[in-house]
Motif scaffolding. Structure first.
Motif, PDB file in Angstrom:
ATOM      1  N   TYR A 128       0.837  -1.207   0.000  1.00 20.75           N
ATOM      2  CA  TYR A 128       0.000   0.000   0.000  1.00 20.75           C
ATOM      3  C   TYR A 128       0.871   1.257   0.000  1.00 20.75           C
ATOM      4  O   TYR A 128       0.589   2.208  -0.738  1.00 20.75           O
ATOM      5  N   ASP A 129       1.921   1.245   0.792  1.00 21.03           N
ATOM      6  CA  ASP A 129       2.810   2.413   0.846  1.00 21.03           C
ATOM      7  C   ASP A 129       3.470   2.661  -0.511  1.00 21.03           C
ATOM      8  O   ASP A 129       3.612   3.813  -0.934  1.00 21.03           O
ATOM      9  N   ARG A 130       3.869   1.588  -1.195  1.00 19.54           N
ATOM     10  CA  ARG A 130       4.483   1.731  -2.525  1.00 19.54           C
ATOM     11  C   ARG A 130       3.481   2.305  -3.521  1.00 19.54           C
ATOM     12  O   ARG A 130       3.820   3.196  -4.305  1.00 19.54           O
ATOM     13  N   THR A 159      -1.199   5.771  -6.743  1.00 19.89           N
ATOM     14  CA  THR A 159      -2.052   4.718  -7.283  1.00 19.89           C
ATOM     15  C   THR A 159      -2.926   4.129  -6.187  1.00 19.89           C
ATOM     16  O   THR A 159      -2.424   3.732  -5.128  1.00 19.89           O
ATOM     17  N   GLY A 160      -4.229   4.066  -6.435  1.00 25.41           N
ATOM     18  CA  GLY A 160      -5.155   3.467  -5.499  1.00 25.41           C
ATOM     19  C   GLY A 160      -5.538   2.057  -5.924  1.00 25.41           C
ATOM     20  O   GLY A 160      -5.374   1.677  -7.087  1.00 25.41           O
ATOM     21  N   VAL A 161      -6.047   1.268  -4.998  1.00 25.94           N
ATOM     22  CA  VAL A 161      -6.503  -0.089  -5.288  1.00 25.94           C
ATOM     23  C   VAL A 161      -8.004  -0.058  -5.525  1.00 25.94           C
ATOM     24  O   VAL A 161      -8.780   0.269  -4.623  1.00 25.94           O
ATOM     25  N   SER A 162      -8.414  -0.381  -6.739  1.00 24.68           N
ATOM     26  CA  SER A 162      -9.849  -0.377  -7.064  1.00 24.68           C
ATOM     27  C   SER A 162     -10.544  -1.580  -6.474  1.00 24.68           C
ATOM     28  O   SER A 162     -11.705  -1.504  -6.057  1.00 24.68           O
ATOM     29  N   ALA A 163      -9.853  -2.726  -6.449  1.00 23.01           N
ATOM     30  CA  ALA A 163     -10.409  -3.953  -5.888  1.00 23.01           C
ATOM     31  C   ALA A 163      -9.278  -4.934  -5.630  1.00 23.01           C
ATOM     32  O   ALA A 163      -8.233  -4.865  -6.278  1.00 23.01           O
ATOM     33  N   VAL A 164      -9.502  -5.827  -4.702  1.00 25.16           N
ATOM     34  CA  VAL A 164      -8.603  -6.954  -4.533  1.00 25.16           C
ATOM     35  C   VAL A 164      -9.020  -8.013  -5.549  1.00 25.16           C
ATOM     36  O   VAL A 164     -10.141  -8.525  -5.498  1.00 25.16           O
ATOM     37  N   ILE A 177      -6.489  -3.175   4.560  1.00 23.76           N
ATOM     38  CA  ILE A 177      -5.150  -2.589   4.544  1.00 23.76           C
ATOM     39  C   ILE A 177      -4.913  -1.820   3.249  1.00 23.76           C
ATOM     40  O   ILE A 177      -4.322  -0.735   3.255  1.00 23.76           O
ATOM     41  N   LEU A 178      -5.414  -2.379   2.139  1.00 25.10           N
ATOM     42  CA  LEU A 178      -5.209  -1.751   0.834  1.00 25.10           C
ATOM     43  C   LEU A 178      -6.228  -0.642   0.553  1.00 25.10           C
ATOM     44  O   LEU A 178      -6.236  -0.063  -0.534  1.00 25.10           O
TER      45      LEU A 178
END
Length: 287
Positions: free
Chosen positions: A63-65, A71-76, A105-106
């Motif tokens: 997540y930090d990277r 860049t965000g996480v749209s979905a796992v 977390i993400l």
């Protein structure tokens, strides 16, 4: 090379993608996403490990990277529900609970999931009660965690064709369960995508962008197959859809393909970066 700047439709939709099809390296994934102007990732694997195998500490570092690159996480992009319905569910349920922690977390509420492989040659309806029982447990847990499970129509699972997807939606759709619409998977199942769209439209929260040819199931760039991609995206625009559009090119033999699909056909191309750019440009032209 930045794309999606002159959209005429779906202007409020965010563009994401399965960047592990670019390269196994997260750094290389992020580099190309940045060049294309894509600020979201549907994280499925990276640096030699599938997302469900990440520890919580590894997910924090990931997540930090991602955040450092904007860049965000749209979905796992999880494998949850992608086991045989006849397999023991308890170890898989434990994995699901872990994936739920990773999603938090993400910083995404969305978890892509499936409705279990049906034994070859057997009627899916035979396993309906077991599919529904397992799904109910996961939906209940997701609800308590403030998460949203996104069921993807996938070949050979219970919810592979639209009528059975609709059964699942009618039973479970709500704050913790909705639909990811995948054009190519429907085409490969012999399901007309326009019919599927009409049945599932009220439940669609997320869209996978890939297309396929009905004749042989070959995956092709969006708009070049039999998925009626342009027509459906245009209608979604008219409906005010503002969810994610997630690129899933499947145009090349990327790392992990054989583990993701039963009987994965070789596509004869190995340049993941070029394939991803091709898929992104095809979507850009449709929008």
């Amino acid at each position: 090379m930045e794309l999606f700047q002159n959209r005429k439709i779906l202007k409020n939709c965010r563009i994401s993608g399965f960047a592990d099809e670019i390269d196994a390296s997260v750094d290389k994934q992020l580099s190309l996403l940045s060049q294309l102007g894509i600020k979201w990732i549907e994280f499925r694997s990276g640096d030699g490990k599938g997302v469900a195998d990440y520890s919580c500490r590894e997910a924090e570092k990931l997540y930090d990277r991602l955040a450092a690159q904007g860049t965000g996480v749209s979905a796992v992009g999880s494998p949850i529900g992608k086991i045989e319905i006849t397999e023991d569910f308890e170890p898989h349920y434990e994995k699901f609970c872990h994936v739920a922690e990773l999603a938090k977390i993400l910083q995404t509420p969305y978890i892509r999931m499936f409705s279990f492989f049906i034994p070859k040659g057997q009627e899916p309806e035979k396993y309906r009660d077991e599919v529904f029982s397992r799904t109910a447990r996961m939906v209940e847990y997701a609800q308590k965690q403030g998460l949203m499970l996104l069921h993807e129509n996938e070949k050979d699972i219970y919810g592979d064709v639209a009528p059975r997807c609709l059964e699942l939606m009618r039973e479970f759709a709500g704050d913790a369960y909705r639909c990811t619409f995948d054009f190519a998977n429907f085409v490969q199942c012999g399901q007309d995508t326009l019919e599927a769209y009409e049945l599932l439209r009220p439940y669609i929260s997320y869209v996978h962008i890939k297309d396929a040819l009905a004749a042989d199931g070959q995956v092709v760039p969006a708009g070049e197959g039999d998925g009626h991609v342009r027509q459906i995206l245009t209608d979604l625009d008219g409906q005010g859809f503002d969810g994610f559009l997630s690129l899933e090119p499947h145009l090349t033999d990327f790392a992990g393909l054989a583990a993701l699909e039963k009987n994965a056909a070789l596509r004869g191309r190995t340049d993941g970066e070029r394939a991803f750019i091709t898929a992104a440009r095809a979507l850009d032209e449709l929008l």
